[in-house]
Design an enzyme around this catalytic site. Structure first.
Site, PDB file in Angstrom:
ATOM      1  N   ASP A  54       0.820  -1.209   0.000  1.00  0.00           N
ATOM      2  CA  ASP A  54       0.000   0.000   0.000  1.00  0.00           C
ATOM      3  C   ASP A  54       0.858   1.265   0.000  1.00  0.00           C
ATOM      4  OD1 ASP A  54       1.048  -0.338   2.488  1.00  0.00           O
ATOM      5  OD2 ASP A  54      -0.830  -0.044   3.591  1.00  0.00           O
TER       6      ASP A  54
ATOM      7  N   HIS B  36      24.210   5.054 -18.895  1.00  0.00           N
ATOM      8  CA  HIS B  36      23.150   5.314 -17.920  1.00  0.00           C
ATOM      9  C   HIS B  36      23.376   4.498 -16.643  1.00  0.00           C
ATOM     10  CE1 HIS B  36      20.020   6.977 -20.999  1.00  0.00           C
ATOM     11  NE2 HIS B  36      21.009   7.810 -20.755  1.00  0.00           N
TER      12      HIS B  36
ATOM     13  N   ASP C 128      26.153  12.791 -13.594  1.00  0.00           N
ATOM     14  CA  ASP C 128      25.102  13.318 -14.468  1.00  0.00           C
ATOM     15  C   ASP C 128      23.852  13.426 -13.607  1.00  0.00           C
ATOM     16  OD1 ASP C 128      23.115  13.804 -16.362  1.00  0.00           O
ATOM     17  OD2 ASP C 128      23.952  12.421 -17.842  1.00  0.00           O
TER      18      ASP C 128
ATOM     19  N   ASP D 113      19.762  19.607 -16.288  1.00  0.00           N
ATOM     20  CA  ASP D 113      20.495  18.404 -16.705  1.00  0.00           C
ATOM     21  C   ASP D 113      21.966  18.778 -16.873  1.00  0.00           C
ATOM     22  OD1 ASP D 113      21.248  15.965 -17.686  1.00  0.00           O
ATOM     23  OD2 ASP D 113      20.008  16.024 -19.488  1.00  0.00           O
TER      24      ASP D 113
ATOM     25  N   HIS E 254      26.656   8.531 -28.698  1.00  0.00           N
ATOM     26  CA  HIS E 254      25.377   9.217 -28.537  1.00  0.00           C
ATOM     27  C   HIS E 254      25.428  10.579 -29.215  1.00  0.00           C
ATOM     28  CE1 HIS E 254      27.011  11.894 -25.375  1.00  0.00           C
ATOM     29  NE2 HIS E 254      27.586  10.819 -24.863  1.00  0.00           N
TER      30      HIS E 254
ATOM     31  N   HIS F 126      19.781  17.217 -26.562  1.00  0.00           N
ATOM     32  CA  HIS F 126      18.353  16.918 -26.664  1.00  0.00           C
ATOM     33  C   HIS F 126      17.579  18.111 -26.134  1.00  0.00           C
ATOM     34  CE1 HIS F 126      18.372  16.203 -22.277  1.00  0.00           C
ATOM     35  NE2 HIS F 126      19.458  15.462 -22.469  1.00  0.00           N
TER      36      HIS F 126
ATOM     37  N   HIS G   5      14.186  14.716 -21.222  1.00  0.00           N
ATOM     38  CA  HIS G   5      14.264  14.535 -22.667  1.00  0.00           C
ATOM     39  C   HIS G   5      12.930  15.052 -23.201  1.00  0.00           C
ATOM     40  CE1 HIS G   5      17.282  11.147 -21.733  1.00  0.00           C
ATOM     41  NE2 HIS G   5      17.943  12.225 -22.103  1.00  0.00           N
TER      42      HIS G   5
ATOM     43  N   GLU H 299      26.122  18.120 -24.816  1.00  0.00           N
ATOM     44  CA  GLU H 299      26.767  17.115 -23.963  1.00  0.00           C
ATOM     45  C   GLU H 299      27.632  16.123 -24.744  1.00  0.00           C
ATOM     46  OE1 GLU H 299      24.120  14.028 -22.421  1.00  0.00           O
ATOM     47  OE2 GLU H 299      22.417  15.198 -23.143  1.00  0.00           O
TER      48      GLU H 299
ATOM     49  N   TYR I 142      34.293   7.737 -24.365  1.00  0.00           N
ATOM     50  CA  TYR I 142      34.250   6.567 -23.492  1.00  0.00           C
ATOM     51  C   TYR I 142      35.193   5.515 -24.072  1.00  0.00           C
ATOM     52  CZ  TYR I 142      29.975   9.207 -22.833  1.00  0.00           C
ATOM     53  OH  TYR I 142      29.072  10.245 -22.655  1.00  0.00           O
TER      54      TYR I 142
ATOM     55  N   ARG J 284      32.056  12.915 -19.820  1.00  0.00           N
ATOM     56  CA  ARG J 284      30.972  13.661 -20.482  1.00  0.00           C
ATOM     57  C   ARG J 284      30.901  15.043 -19.841  1.00  0.00           C
ATOM     58  NH1 ARG J 284      27.546  10.036 -20.304  1.00  0.00           N
ATOM     59  NH2 ARG J 284      26.176  10.573 -18.565  1.00  0.00           N
TER      60      ARG J 284
ATOM     61  N   GLU K  95      28.268  18.310 -19.843  1.00  0.00           N
ATOM     62  CA  GLU K  95      26.911  18.678 -20.286  1.00  0.00           C
ATOM     63  C   GLU K  95      26.451  19.961 -19.605  1.00  0.00           C
ATOM     64  OE1 GLU K  95      22.463  16.652 -20.539  1.00  0.00           O
ATOM     65  OE2 GLU K  95      23.938  15.886 -19.097  1.00  0.00           O
TER      66      GLU K  95
END
Length: 446
Positions: A43, A246, A263, A274, A353, A357, A364, A393, A397, A414, A416
């Site tokens: 619950d 991710h 990130d 972001d 990537h 975005h 996103h 961004e 890698y 990265r 960004e």
């Protein structure tokens, strides 16, 4: 649950813009629902978050509500929401109820949620087009089908239900691409809080900590400064984990010599930020780390220069890609010529990537990246306009491989920032946290 906004004028203006667009297409009725509460287990419920399109048009943040917009001879905006309930409010907090909601949010009328089946079929009559999130979810689709069937039964004397259905989401996506002043203000606040959280993470990080400890510092800073939520689940990746795009914050230990990729962004008044930064756990970039880091920052600088009104959405990606690919060649990660690497796509081994975005109510955010056109046609990239918000961004890698210099193994980076398109170009609104390697090292020495 988020509090309703203080300034409700922008929401009324958006409803009117949508109804004007519907009227220009011959008139119609739009029906949208917000999210329902969802059970996490037993619950206990998941933290509630309203539907973004619904919020964009209403500012209403309570669950289980519907809005009906009628574009005809007389425009009408009608809300259906939960009624007041003394016992429930004792446990869950105060509700507006229909009467107070209509007055507070500027609706022409409001009714209890239980009146939907009775009233909506009648509201459908005399309107040629039904605008709704088609094939969105079973709950919405089922009720729309029932209401259309009931409206057909009520049709008489020339009063007919909608004969055409159109997905309302593309219309709203185009509207949401250009941010108004209230949206930009909320995103600036989110950007400021998130930048402060990243700076805090850099200050406290040290070898021996675990990823989840860094995540805890981020969450503390978000909430301490009034953010209502995270905009997405935070990524805190130490060492080789940074090569997983991710990767969720886990239990890995920050080791001396590791880079830490963070990130993370908060949500303020329903709008997302972001940010990604990559910093050394011990406060000092090694030579190979610095080489790849400076390359990534240079790629971001090139992308930012290509982000301006009149430029293509894809220009920033292409600018970043040329810098990254040339750097990969210079550092012996790749062999060949720049044009050859770009044509073959060999760079995607280390950069898989895109460079950005849309950003807004969703991290996103909605909106097609290409110009409107017939399905299946070769549509050009969308042209940037003042008021659009997007991320920039680039990353790199490097996983272990026999043909890769060992000095670069397991380095994931990265960088960004959130970019507001302005008349002059773009403004990186998240630069409250350093991005240059020397500035990050100085911050970590504090």
């Amino acid at each position: 649950m988020s509090l309703p906004p203080d300034d409700l004028a922008p929401f009324a203006a958006r409803r009117q813009r949508l109804m004007d667009r519907m009227r220009a297409e011959g008139g119609g009725i739009a029906i949208l629902a917000t999210a329902t509460e969802a059970i996490r287990n037993r619950d206990a419920e998941f933290p509630y978050r309203h539907d973004s399109d619904f919020f964009y048009l209403t500012g209403f943040t309570e669950p289980d509500a519907w809005v009906v917009l009628v574009a005809g001879a007389t425009d009408r905006a009608v809300l259906f929401c939960r009624p007041r309930h003394v016992e429930h409010e004792l446990w869950e907090g105060k509700r507006f109820g229909p009467e107070a909601a209509a007055a507070h949010f500027g609706f022409d009328d409001a009714h209890p949620i239980d009146a939907l089946d009775e009233l909506v079929p009648a509201l459908m009559l005399d309107h040629p087009t039904l605008y709704a999130p088609l094939a969105g979810d079973k709950r919405t689709d089922g009720r729309l089908h029932r209401w259309l069937a009931a409206a057909r039964e009520k049709s008489r004397g020339g009063r007919l239900p909608p004969s055409r259905q159109q997905d309302v989401r593309p219309l709203l996506a185009d509207m949401r691409l250009i941010k108004d002043a209230s949206e930009i203000a909320a995103m600036r606040r989110a950007a400021k809080i998130s930048a402060g959280a990243h700076a805090r993470a850099m200050r406290v990080a040290r070898p021996g900590m675990r990823e989840y400890e860094i995540e805890a510092e981020l969450l503390y800073e978000f909430r301490r400064h009034g953010a209502q939520s995270v905009a997405y689940n935070s990524i805190v990746a130490a060492g080789a984990n940074a090569c997983v795009l991710h990767y969720p914050a886990g239990e890995a230990v920050l080791r001396d010599g590791d880079l830490v990729l963070v990130d993370a962004g908060c949500e303020v008044d329903s709008y997302a930020s972001d940010i990604t930064r990559t910093f050394p756990a011990n406060g000092r970039y090694s030579g190979p780390q610095r080489a790849l880091y400076d390359l990534t920052v240079a790629a971001q600088d090139a992308a930012a220069q290509a982000t301006a009104p009149g430029r293509s959405f894809n220009d920033a990606h292409e600018a970043a890609l040329r810098v990254l690919a040339q750097g990969m060649l210079d550092l012996k990660l790749l062999k060949g010529s720049l044009d050859g690497v770009l044509e073959s796509g060999d760079y995607s081994r280390f950069y898989m990537h895109r460079t950005g975005h849309w950003l807004g109510l969703d991290v996103h955010d909605v909106g097609d990246y290409r110009q409107p056109g017939a399905p299946g046609t070769d549509r050009p990239w969308r042209t940037l306009q003042t008021g659009m918000m997007l991320t920039i961004e680039p990353g790199i890698y490097v996983r272990p491989a026999d043909d890769v210099p060992e000095a670069y193994w397991n380095i994931g980076i990265r960088t960004e920032d959130d970019a507001l398109v302005t008349d002059e170009g773009c403004e990186l609104i998240t630069r409250g946290v350093p991005v240059q390697a020397s500035e990050i090292e100085a911050l970590m020495r504090e």
